[in-house]
Design a protein around this motif. Structure first.
Motif, mmCIF file in Angstrom:
data_model
loop_
_atom_site.group_PDB
_atom_site.id
_atom_site.type_symbol
_atom_site.label_atom_id
_atom_site.label_comp_id
_atom_site.label_asym_id
_atom_site.label_seq_id
_atom_site.Cartn_x
_atom_site.Cartn_y
_atom_site.Cartn_z
ATOM 1 N N ILE A 42 3.427 -4.749 14.505
ATOM 2 C CA ILE A 42 3.235 -4.079 13.226
ATOM 3 C C ILE A 42 2.853 -2.603 13.411
ATOM 4 N N ILE A 43 2.607 -2.207 14.642
ATOM 5 C CA ILE A 43 2.028 -0.881 14.900
ATOM 6 C C ILE A 43 2.885 0.269 14.354
ATOM 7 N N ARG A 44 4.200 0.104 14.371
ATOM 8 C CA ARG A 44 5.072 1.192 13.895
ATOM 9 C C ARG A 44 5.020 1.358 12.372
ATOM 10 N N ASP A 45 4.490 0.356 11.677
ATOM 11 C CA ASP A 45 4.409 0.435 10.208
ATOM 12 C C ASP A 45 3.073 0.995 9.722
ATOM 13 N N ILE A 46 2.142 1.178 10.641
ATOM 14 C CA ILE A 46 0.767 1.532 10.254
ATOM 15 C C ILE A 46 0.519 3.037 10.405
ATOM 16 N N ASP A 47 -0.202 3.617 9.437
ATOM 17 C CA ASP A 47 -0.552 5.043 9.529
ATOM 18 C C ASP A 47 -1.874 5.256 10.264
ATOM 19 N N VAL A 48 -2.807 4.320 10.083
ATOM 20 C CA VAL A 48 -4.132 4.453 10.704
ATOM 21 C C VAL A 48 -4.586 3.087 11.215
ATOM 22 N N VAL A 49 -5.122 3.045 12.435
ATOM 23 C CA VAL A 49 -5.805 1.829 12.906
ATOM 24 C C VAL A 49 -7.292 2.154 12.970
ATOM 25 N N SER B 47 5.034 2.567 21.874
ATOM 26 C CA SER B 47 5.852 2.041 20.781
ATOM 27 C C SER B 47 6.469 3.157 19.943
ATOM 28 N N GLY B 48 5.988 4.389 20.147
ATOM 29 C CA GLY B 48 6.492 5.496 19.333
ATOM 30 C C GLY B 48 5.883 5.507 17.941
ATOM 31 N N SER B 49 4.805 4.760 17.744
ATOM 32 C CA SER B 49 4.095 4.759 16.453
ATOM 33 C C SER B 49 3.377 6.096 16.275
ATOM 34 N N LYS B 50 3.188 6.477 14.994
ATOM 35 C CA LYS B 50 2.476 7.731 14.725
ATOM 36 C C LYS B 50 1.051 7.446 14.234
ATOM 37 N N ALA B 51 0.587 6.218 14.424
ATOM 38 C CA ALA B 51 -0.721 5.832 13.886
ATOM 39 C C ALA B 51 -1.857 6.647 14.489
ATOM 40 N N LEU B 52 -2.829 6.975 13.633
ATOM 41 C CA LEU B 52 -4.053 7.616 14.096
ATOM 42 C C LEU B 52 -5.052 6.534 14.468
ATOM 43 N N ILE B 53 -5.879 6.815 15.460
ATOM 44 C CA ILE B 53 -6.930 5.874 15.876
ATOM 45 C C ILE B 53 -8.263 6.364 15.314
ATOM 46 N N GLU B 54 -8.834 5.546 14.430
ATOM 47 C CA GLU B 54 -10.100 5.890 13.769
ATOM 48 C C GLU B 54 -11.174 4.902 14.219
ATOM 49 N N ILE B 55 -12.369 5.403 14.472
ATOM 50 C CA ILE B 55 -13.448 4.527 14.957
ATOM 51 C C ILE B 55 -14.604 4.550 13.978
ATOM 52 N N ILE C 198 0.855 -1.206 0.000
ATOM 53 C CA ILE C 198 0.000 0.000 0.000
ATOM 54 C C ILE C 198 0.884 1.246 0.000
ATOM 55 N N LYS C 199 1.915 1.226 0.837
ATOM 56 C CA LYS C 199 2.827 2.386 0.908
ATOM 57 C C LYS C 199 3.607 2.543 -0.391
ATOM 58 N N ASP C 200 4.069 1.431 -0.947
ATOM 59 C CA ASP C 200 4.813 1.489 -2.214
ATOM 60 C C ASP C 200 3.953 2.071 -3.331
ATOM 61 N N ALA C 201 2.641 1.845 -3.237
ATOM 62 C CA ALA C 201 1.730 2.370 -4.261
ATOM 63 C C ALA C 201 1.453 3.854 -4.038
ATOM 64 N N MET D 263 0.161 5.332 -1.035
ATOM 65 C CA MET D 263 -0.967 5.660 -0.146
ATOM 66 C C MET D 263 -0.558 5.466 1.315
ATOM 67 N N LYS D 264 -1.351 6.036 2.216
ATOM 68 C CA LYS D 264 -1.191 5.748 3.646
ATOM 69 C C LYS D 264 -1.841 4.399 3.903
ATOM 70 N N ALA D 265 -1.269 3.646 4.851
ATOM 71 C CA ALA D 265 -1.772 2.294 5.110
ATOM 72 C C ALA D 265 -2.557 2.226 6.413
ATOM 73 N N GLY D 266 -3.775 1.688 6.305
ATOM 74 C CA GLY D 266 -4.607 1.492 7.487
ATOM 75 C C GLY D 266 -4.866 0.019 7.718
ATOM 76 N N VAL D 267 -5.062 -0.330 9.002
ATOM 77 C CA VAL D 267 -5.442 -1.704 9.349
ATOM 78 C C VAL D 267 -6.677 -1.632 10.233
ATOM 79 N N SER D 268 -7.682 -2.420 9.880
ATOM 80 C CA SER D 268 -8.921 -2.425 10.654
ATOM 81 C C SER D 268 -9.062 -3.709 11.466
ATOM 82 N N LEU D 269 -9.632 -3.570 12.656
ATOM 83 C CA LEU D 269 -9.874 -4.725 13.530
ATOM 84 C C LEU D 269 -11.369 -4.894 13.761
ATOM 85 N N ASN D 270 -11.857 -6.107 13.568
ATOM 86 C CA ASN D 270 -13.243 -6.426 13.900
ATOM 87 C C ASN D 270 -13.449 -6.342 15.410
#
Ligand code: DX5
Ligand code: ZN
Length: 216
Positions: A127-134, A166-174, A104-107, A109-116
């Motif tokens: 993986i948290i340090r690699d993610i832009d948005v959770v 972890s020092g991740s910069k991920a945003l938390i989206e709900i 996703i990043k190579d393409a 875009m910012k990369a998001g991961v969603s959790l059910n």
């Protein structure tokens, strides 16, 4: 950082999509939240590339594309082409999540991961340090207009802690069942981005409703 608001297009009037996109352009909303469902990962089908392309023609804000599909890897570059800025995949649909995020990043875009709702925050530890948005699902994905699952607040607090430590910069989206009341508590728990579908589009004055969410 001031929190962001992302109206979910799933609740828009598809016969008047340009009008609703322009309403969001005019409003204080930050992102367009765009739900793609394949009828396999979730028990519903929404829309795909042609509709996102049509939205992109008029949209003047970030396109936040939430993929509720199996095998998202197959379509990463297609979503970039139709205008996605953030591409979010489901943890539960990605056996090689690290590779998917890199693609996703190579393409570009910012990369998001969603959790059910049933997926614990702890699965993101490595993986948290690699993610832009959770993107935490606060309903079971597949439909708009469902009621908010209360266990989400606990997950937001846990994720805030994981991100800060972890020092991740991920945003938390709900996503799911967000309104003024749940939105306020989510922000207090540490959320950064509120997705809202029915609460915005079923309201009498969507622009005012978006403003209310921005002012929480
Ligand atoms: C649900 C979608 C949501 C949905 C939210 O599977 O991911 O984005 O549009 O709708 P509301 O805000 O009505 O719960
Ligand atoms: Zn969504």
């Amino acid at each position: 950082m001031k929190h962001l608001v992302a109206p979910s297009i799933l609740a828009a009037d598809f016969a008047n999509l340009q009008r609703d996109v322009e309403m969001i352009n005019t409003s204080e909303a930050d992102w367009f939240h765009i739900d793609v469902m394949d009828g396999v990962f979730v028990p519903n089908i929404s829309f795909g590339m042609p509709v996102i392309s049509a939205i992109n023609k008029h949209a003047k804000k970030t396109l936040d594309v939430h993929l509720m599909i199996v095998n998202p890897d197959k379509f990463i570059t297609n979503f970039k082409k139709v205008g996605a800025n953030i591409l979010t995949v489901h943890y539960e649909a990605c056996p090689h999540l690290h590779r998917t995020i890199q693609a996703i990043k190579d393409a570009g875009m910012k990369a998001g991961v969603s959790l059910n709702p049933h997926t614990p925050i702890a699965v993101l530890e490595d993986i948290i340090r690699d993610i832009d948005v959770v993107l935490i699902m606060s309903v079971n994905p597949g439909f708009g207009g469902q009621s908010f699952i209360e266990n989400t607040y606990k997950k937001v607090i846990q994720l805030r802690d994981l991100i800060d430590k972890s020092g991740s910069k991920a945003l938390i989206e709900i996503d799911g069942g967000v309104n003024e009341k749940t939105g306020k508590k989510l922000l207090a728990a540490g959320a950064n981005v509120l997705v809202a579908g029915s609460f915005v589009f079923k309201s009498e004055n969507p622009i005012k409703t978006i403003k209310k969410l921005k002012e929480l």
